[in-house]
Design an enzyme around this catalytic site. Structure first.
Site, PDB file in Angstrom:
ATOM      1  N   TRP A   1       0.819  -1.223   0.000  1.00 17.60           N
ATOM      2  CA  TRP A   1       0.000   0.000   0.000  1.00 17.60           C
ATOM      3  C   TRP A   1       0.852   1.273   0.000  1.00 17.60           C
ATOM      4  O   TRP A   1       0.328   2.354  -0.204  1.00 17.60           O
ATOM      5  CB  TRP A   1      -0.921   0.020   1.226  1.00 17.60           C
ATOM      6  CG  TRP A   1      -1.986  -1.028   1.242  1.00 17.60           C
ATOM      7  CD1 TRP A   1      -2.103  -2.132   0.435  1.00 17.60           C
ATOM      8  CD2 TRP A   1      -3.115  -1.076   2.126  1.00 17.60           C
ATOM      9  NE1 TRP A   1      -3.218  -2.850   0.776  1.00 17.60           N
ATOM     10  CE2 TRP A   1      -3.861  -2.230   1.813  1.00 17.60           C
ATOM     11  CE3 TRP A   1      -3.565  -0.256   3.177  1.00 17.60           C
ATOM     12  CZ2 TRP A   1      -5.027  -2.585   2.493  1.00 17.60           C
ATOM     13  CZ3 TRP A   1      -4.716  -0.607   3.856  1.00 17.60           C
ATOM     14  CH2 TRP A   1      -5.446  -1.752   3.518  1.00 17.60           C
ATOM     15  N   LYS A   2       2.123   1.125   0.310  1.00 14.46           N
ATOM     16  CA  LYS A   2       3.020   2.291   0.437  1.00 14.46           C
ATOM     17  C   LYS A   2       2.423   3.294   1.431  1.00 14.46           C
ATOM     18  O   LYS A   2       1.732   2.881   2.365  1.00 14.46           O
ATOM     19  CB  LYS A   2       3.279   2.915  -0.935  1.00 14.46           C
ATOM     20  CG  LYS A   2       3.753   1.888  -1.959  1.00 14.46           C
ATOM     21  CD  LYS A   2       4.300   2.491  -3.200  1.00 14.46           C
ATOM     22  CE  LYS A   2       4.626   1.388  -4.187  1.00 14.46           C
ATOM     23  NZ  LYS A   2       5.292   1.873  -5.368  1.00 14.46           N
TER      24      LYS A   2
ATOM     25  N   HIS B   1      12.622  -2.523  -0.641  1.00 14.40           N
ATOM     26  CA  HIS B   1      11.883  -1.989  -1.790  1.00 14.40           C
ATOM     27  C   HIS B   1      12.733  -0.908  -2.459  1.00 14.40           C
ATOM     28  O   HIS B   1      13.479  -0.195  -1.788  1.00 14.40           O
ATOM     29  CB  HIS B   1      10.541  -1.412  -1.320  1.00 14.40           C
ATOM     30  CG  HIS B   1       9.642  -1.059  -2.458  1.00 14.40           C
ATOM     31  ND1 HIS B   1       9.758   0.123  -3.143  1.00 14.40           N
ATOM     32  CD2 HIS B   1       8.641  -1.755  -3.057  1.00 14.40           C
ATOM     33  CE1 HIS B   1       8.858   0.145  -4.115  1.00 14.40           C
ATOM     34  NE2 HIS B   1       8.165  -0.977  -4.083  1.00 14.40           N
TER      35      HIS B   1
ATOM     36  N   GLU C   1      12.092   1.926  -3.385  1.00 11.82           N
ATOM     37  CA  GLU C   1      11.911   3.268  -2.811  1.00 11.82           C
ATOM     38  C   GLU C   1      12.723   3.418  -1.526  1.00 11.82           C
ATOM     39  O   GLU C   1      13.166   4.523  -1.191  1.00 11.82           O
ATOM     40  CB  GLU C   1      10.413   3.534  -2.580  1.00 11.82           C
ATOM     41  CG  GLU C   1       9.700   3.748  -3.916  1.00 11.82           C
ATOM     42  CD  GLU C   1       8.250   3.322  -3.959  1.00 11.82           C
ATOM     43  OE1 GLU C   1       7.632   3.133  -2.897  1.00 11.82           O
ATOM     44  OE2 GLU C   1       7.718   3.161  -5.082  1.00 11.82           O
TER      45      GLU C   1
ATOM     46  N   GLU D   1      11.621  -6.703  -9.029  1.00 15.30           N
ATOM     47  CA  GLU D   1      10.884  -5.512  -9.437  1.00 15.30           C
ATOM     48  C   GLU D   1      11.804  -4.606 -10.256  1.00 15.30           C
ATOM     49  O   GLU D   1      12.596  -3.838  -9.683  1.00 15.30           O
ATOM     50  CB  GLU D   1      10.399  -4.748  -8.207  1.00 15.30           C
ATOM     51  CG  GLU D   1       9.469  -5.535  -7.326  1.00 15.30           C
ATOM     52  CD  GLU D   1       8.556  -4.614  -6.533  1.00 15.30           C
ATOM     53  OE1 GLU D   1       7.342  -4.691  -6.735  1.00 15.30           O
ATOM     54  OE2 GLU D   1       9.054  -3.794  -5.744  1.00 15.30           O
TER      55      GLU D   1
ATOM     56  N   GLY E   1       1.629  -2.673  -6.467  1.00 16.17           N
ATOM     57  CA  GLY E   1       1.554  -1.353  -5.847  1.00 16.17           C
ATOM     58  C   GLY E   1       0.214  -0.707  -6.155  1.00 16.17           C
ATOM     59  O   GLY E   1      -0.802  -0.995  -5.520  1.00 16.17           O
ATOM     60  N   GLY E   2       0.195   0.155  -7.166  1.00 17.68           N
ATOM     61  CA  GLY E   2      -0.998   0.955  -7.487  1.00 17.68           C
ATOM     62  C   GLY E   2      -2.301   0.168  -7.541  1.00 17.68           C
ATOM     63  O   GLY E   2      -3.318   0.599  -6.973  1.00 17.68           O
TER      64      GLY E   2
HETATM   65  C1  PEP Z   1       5.726  -1.646  -6.101  1.00 22.39           C
HETATM   66  O1  PEP Z   1       5.813  -0.537  -5.620  1.00 22.39           O
HETATM   67  O2  PEP Z   1       6.248  -2.600  -5.517  1.00 22.39           O
HETATM   68  C2  PEP Z   1       5.024  -1.792  -7.355  1.00 22.39           C
HETATM   69  C3  PEP Z   1       5.215  -2.884  -8.036  1.00 22.39           C
HETATM   70  O3  PEP Z   1       4.228  -0.746  -7.755  1.00 22.39           O
HETATM   71  P1  PEP Z   1       3.282  -0.705  -9.060  1.00 22.39           P
HETATM   72  O4  PEP Z   1       2.493  -1.984  -9.063  1.00 22.39           O
HETATM   73  O5  PEP Z   1       2.421   0.493  -8.850  1.00 22.39           O
HETATM   74  O6  PEP Z   1       4.176  -0.601 -10.222  1.00 22.39           O
END
Ligand code: PEP
Length: 249
Positions: free
Chosen positions: A10-11, A94, A96, A166, A233-234
């Site tokens: 969910w970040k 992650h 980020e 990722e 993520g999103g």
């Molecule tokens: C994530 O942040 O791990 C991710 C995969 O984001 P998104 O699905 O939005 O690309």
């Protein structure tokens, strides 16, 4: 046969009220699943999520953890606190966290060890940047990251861990890796693990793909032989879109 694991990161989204709405919606849609489903809300929502998920197959995870157990580390959350809040999984490393908090393979390795020592399961993120892919050094980066984040793990520890591949250029950009690109990287990561341990061990490790996964591309990606799930993520921020991914695969 490896189980498919779909996790939602969910970040920094959803306060406790929004968490309640999202999880109630998700529980309605996912009352059972052949896959393992995990949600990773922000720290402040973990306790409310634990209550809401009591009679649900959906498991709870956190997005990060401190390297330390307790003490003068302002703003940090220990693995013991996460365990008491109902977490069984913790995302570590992650991109980020690497980008904005300077986390290195060494730090991520130590965090993953902390998680394992506490009896929880780390979801360990690796992945190349766009610049690295364009320079043609993706394999080299993934090899270094895999070796670095798994350094000194026992066989049992690596088998318990989840790796999330990722590609940084695919996170939040709407640009998904093709199934061929993703499968190629997953194969490489599994090969590196087999060289560090054995094929038998490498075959047991769950390797998730993350990067703009949605219901439209999830089935294709997750039907690749080495792609064992998704870190989303999103698309995990709405019950409809997250549930659609889970039911699509
Ligand atoms: C994530 O942040 O791990 C991710 C995969 O984001 P998104 O699905 O939005 O690309």
């Amino acid at each position: 046969m490896r189980k498919k694991i779909i996790a939602g990161n969910w970040k920094m989204n959803n306060d406790i009220f929004q968490t309640t709405d999202l999880l109630n919606g998700l529980k309605e849609k996912i009352s059972s699943s052949e896959h393992l489903v995990i949600v990773c809300p922000p720290f402040t929502s973990l306790v409310v999520a634990q209550q809401l998920l009591k009679n649900s197959p959906i498991k709870l995870g956190a997005q990060d953890v401190s390297l330390f157990d307790s003490g003068a580390y302002t703003g940090e959350i220990s693995v013991g606190m996460l365990k008491a809040a109902g977490c069984s999984y913790v995302i570590v490393g992650h991109s980020e966290r690497r980008q904005y908090h300077g986390e290195t393979n060494e730090i991520i390795n130590k965090k993953a060890k902390k998680v394992l020592d506490a009896g929880l399961i780390p979801i360990i993120c690796i992945g190349e940047t766009l610049d690295e892919r364009e320079k043609g050094i993706t394999d080299q980066i993934l090899t270094t990251q895999t070796k670095g984040v798994l350094a000194d793990f026992s066989n049992a520890e690596v088998e318990k861990s989840i790796i999330a591949y990722e590609p940084v250029w695919a996170i939040g950009t709407g640009k998904t890796a093709t199934k061929e690109q993703a499968e190629e990287s997953h194969q490489l990561i599994r090969k590196v693990i087999s060289q560090m341990y054995s094929w038998a061990t490498a075959e047991k490790v769950i390797i998730q793909y993350g990067g703009s996964v949605k219901s439209e591309n999830a089935k294709e990606l997750l039907s690749q032989p080495n792609i064992d799930g998704a870190l989303v993520g999103g698309a995990c921020l709405k019950a409809d879109s997250f549930a659609a991914i889970i039911t699509a695969v």
